[in-house]
Write an enzyme that holds these catalytic residues in place. Structure first.
Site, PDB file in Angstrom:
ATOM      1  N   PHE A 135       1.088  -1.543   0.280  1.00 17.53           N
ATOM      2  CA  PHE A 135      -0.068   0.116  -0.105  1.00 17.53           C
ATOM      3  C   PHE A 135       1.029   1.181  -0.004  1.00 17.53           C
ATOM      4  CE2 PHE A 135      -2.342   2.865   3.188  1.00 17.53           C
ATOM      5  CZ  PHE A 135      -2.873   3.883   1.766  1.00 17.53           C
ATOM      6  N   ILE A 136       1.836   1.824   1.037  1.00 15.08           N
ATOM      7  CA  ILE A 136       2.578   2.850   0.869  1.00 15.08           C
ATOM      8  C   ILE A 136       3.497   2.721  -0.102  1.00 15.08           C
ATOM      9  CG2 ILE A 136       3.909   3.817   2.513  1.00 15.08           C
ATOM     10  CD1 ILE A 136       2.341   3.156   5.094  1.00 15.08           C
ATOM     11  N   ASP A 146      12.772 -11.946  -3.295  1.00 12.24           N
ATOM     12  CA  ASP A 146      12.997 -11.795  -2.154  1.00 12.24           C
ATOM     13  C   ASP A 146      13.790 -11.446  -1.204  1.00 12.24           C
ATOM     14  OD1 ASP A 146      12.975 -12.512   0.924  1.00 12.24           O
ATOM     15  OD2 ASP A 146      12.114 -14.608   0.778  1.00 12.24           O
ATOM     16  N   ALA A 171       7.302  -5.666   4.503  1.00 10.76           N
ATOM     17  CA  ALA A 171       7.684  -5.735   5.710  1.00 10.76           C
ATOM     18  C   ALA A 171       5.980  -6.590   5.578  1.00 10.76           C
ATOM     19  CB  ALA A 171       7.283  -4.550   6.845  1.00 10.76           C
ATOM     20  N   THR A 193       7.292   1.658  12.326  1.00 12.95           N
ATOM     21  CA  THR A 193       6.119   2.066  12.767  1.00 12.95           C
ATOM     22  C   THR A 193       5.768   2.459  14.424  1.00 12.95           C
ATOM     23  OG1 THR A 193       3.705   0.718  13.618  1.00 12.95           O
ATOM     24  CG2 THR A 193       5.925  -0.429  13.862  1.00 12.95           C
ATOM     25  N   ASP A 194       4.958   3.596  14.048  1.00 14.91           N
ATOM     26  CA  ASP A 194       4.981   3.999  15.876  1.00 14.91           C
ATOM     27  C   ASP A 194       4.640   2.710  16.801  1.00 14.91           C
ATOM     28  OD1 ASP A 194       2.510   3.245  14.975  1.00 14.91           O
ATOM     29  OD2 ASP A 194       1.334   4.765  15.877  1.00 14.91           O
ATOM     30  N   GLU A 195       3.475   1.621  16.242  1.00 15.83           N
ATOM     31  CA  GLU A 195       3.887   0.426  17.252  1.00 15.83           C
ATOM     32  C   GLU A 195       5.127   0.063  18.182  1.00 15.83           C
ATOM     33  OE1 GLU A 195       1.101  -2.731  16.312  1.00 15.83           O
ATOM     34  OE2 GLU A 195       0.342  -1.281  14.429  1.00 15.83           O
ATOM     35  N   TYR A 234       4.589  -8.567  15.349  1.00 16.45           N
ATOM     36  CA  TYR A 234       4.806  -7.361  14.829  1.00 16.45           C
ATOM     37  C   TYR A 234       5.957  -6.512  15.554  1.00 16.45           C
ATOM     38  CZ  TYR A 234       3.770  -3.507  11.834  1.00 16.45           C
ATOM     39  OH  TYR A 234       3.941  -2.302  11.141  1.00 16.45           O
ATOM     40  N   SER A 277       9.143  -7.574  16.350  1.00 17.38           N
ATOM     41  CA  SER A 277       9.743  -7.678  14.967  1.00 17.38           C
ATOM     42  C   SER A 277      10.073  -6.614  14.023  1.00 17.38           C
ATOM     43  CB  SER A 277       9.060  -8.174  13.788  1.00 17.38           C
ATOM     44  OG  SER A 277       7.730  -7.631  13.094  1.00 17.38           O
ATOM     45  N   LYS A 278       9.618  -6.019  14.562  1.00 18.65           N
ATOM     46  CA  LYS A 278       9.940  -4.132  13.592  1.00 18.65           C
ATOM     47  C   LYS A 278      11.116  -3.158  14.958  1.00 18.65           C
ATOM     48  CE  LYS A 278       8.216  -2.468  10.664  1.00 18.65           C
ATOM     49  NZ  LYS A 278       9.342  -2.249   8.812  1.00 18.65           N
ATOM     50  N   ASN A 308      -0.794   4.980  11.754  1.00 15.95           N
ATOM     51  CA  ASN A 308      -1.899   4.676  10.846  1.00 15.95           C
ATOM     52  C   ASN A 308      -1.749   5.861   9.636  1.00 15.95           C
ATOM     53  OD1 ASN A 308      -1.958   3.543  13.218  1.00 15.95           O
ATOM     54  ND2 ASN A 308      -3.408   2.410  12.800  1.00 15.95           N
ATOM     55  N   GLY A 315      -3.175  -8.325  23.480  1.00 20.14           N
ATOM     56  CA  GLY A 315      -2.620  -7.322  24.019  1.00 20.14           C
ATOM     57  C   GLY A 315      -3.100  -6.561  23.355  1.00 20.14           C
ATOM     58  N   HIS A 316      -3.641  -5.897  23.413  1.00 17.83           N
ATOM     59  CA  HIS A 316      -4.615  -4.686  22.442  1.00 17.83           C
ATOM     60  C   HIS A 316      -4.095  -3.666  22.889  1.00 17.83           C
ATOM     61  CE1 HIS A 316      -7.893  -3.402  19.819  1.00 17.83           C
ATOM     62  NE2 HIS A 316      -6.866  -2.564  18.718  1.00 17.83           N
TER      63      HIS A 316
END
Length: 328
Positions: free
Chosen positions: A14-15, A61, A85, A126-128, A151, A154-155, A180, A276-277
């Site tokens: 997407f991005i 890959d 990713a 990502t901000d996550e 996720y 891993s980032k 997001n 874990g949300h």
């Protein structure tokens, strides 16, 4: 703008595909798009570029070191922009191994080859990676990393590898951490297109928990211009947060979509919360605004209305995606 020969990973996502279109319109860059074409890859979004002399697609890959090395040599690459990713939290909860393979091991392969050839490296994160916030406050670039999903972990690991490569070996790198994204042609498993498509199909809009979780939303084109700013002005070794200060509860987003489509709010249903949300993400993006002169241009509600119209008017696009076996 400077002229680059870019190896861009994950450009069928997407991005990534939005950034390719954006960069080719505004520069004289050459872009080589390396993408493994996993379930979320969409080459239709890049079809109009097939005959462009400044664009090349390569299916492959990022863990294939020989391929990456060959591409850097063949196309005289002087910049890697690393989007590739695995990025869906629910999938990482179900099975984390693919996320480690791509997001961690794949990033290290790219760094090794970049270091060998002295190629600048921009890592899209990502901000996550910062974890979850309460009702107040925002993460800065100095906030500790505290990922809470496979996720995000891993980032965070890949971020650390990128920065370590700079501090240990002097490779010119930057890490960007964005909130997001939303906009046209976003894969239907993500929250906003998922809500829109569920509504357009006449389904219920399924929301985790009570819908109180908060995210900051940025239009994908604003994200692209922020990456431009980092490419053109970023200081080697620095991290840049990218946010729009458009914080909304998930429930607010769902209600807005239903209102725009003139559908009743009783379409909303609540399902068991995700393990874990994270409650809230919020970024302080003063650094990129003040030091690099970037600012978002898209106002959230008008841009979201436009995105809703896009999905409404492009039903064949998302119906084709769903037929490939991706359910909602």
């Amino acid at each position: 703008m400077n002229e680059y020969s870019i190896l861009l990973t994950g450009g069928a996502g997407f991005i990534g595909h939005h950034f390719i279109h954006h960069r080719l319109r505004g520069t004289e860059d050459r872009i080589v798009n390396l993408d493994a074409l996993t379930y979320a890859g969409d080459l239709e979004s890049l079809k109009e570029l097939e005959n462009s002399p400044r664009y090349t697609f390569v299916e492959g890959d990022i863990n294939n070191r020989e391929l990456v090395d060959d591409l850097i040599r063949q196309f005289n690459i002087n910049l890697i922009v690393h989007f590739a990713a695995e990025s869906h939290v629910d999938r990482s909860i179900a099975s984390a191994s693919t996320f480690i393979h791509t997001n961690v091991a794949g990033t290290q392969v790219l760094l090794d080859v970049a270091r060998e050839h002295g190629v600048r490296f921009i890592h899209i994160s990502t901000d996550e990676v910062y974890g979850s916030l309460g009702k107040t406050g925002s993460f800065t670039e100095e906030s500790p990393l505290a990922p809470r999903s496979p996720y995000a972990a891993s980032k965070a690991a890949s971020d650390c590898l990128v920065l370590a490569c700079h501090h240990t070996f002097g490779l010119p790198v930057n890490v960007t951490r964005c909130t997001n994204n939303y906009g046209p042609r976003q894969f239907p498993e993500k929250f906003i297109p998922k809500m829109i498509i569920q509504a357009l199909r006449g389904h219920s809009l399924s929301i985790y928990g009570t819908g109180e979780n908060v995210r900051d939303w940025i239009h994908v084109h604003d994200h692209c211009t922020a990456i431009d700013a980092v490419i053109e002005k970023g200081i080697a070794g620095e991290v840049y947060n990218i946010g729009s200060s458009n914080e909304r509860k998930n429930l607010e987003i769902a209600r807005f979509i239903l209102e725009e489509l003139e559908l009743d709010e009783n379409r909303i249903t609540y399902v068991d919360d995700r393990p874990g949300h994270d409650y809230r993400y919020s970024l302080d993006s003063d650094k990129i605004r003040n030091e690099l002169g970037w600012a978002p241009r898209y106002e959230f509600e008008p841009a979201l209305k436009k995105a809703i119209r896009w999905y409404k008017e492009h039903r064949p696009w998302w119906e084709y995606v769903l037929k490939r076996g991706v359910g909602l």
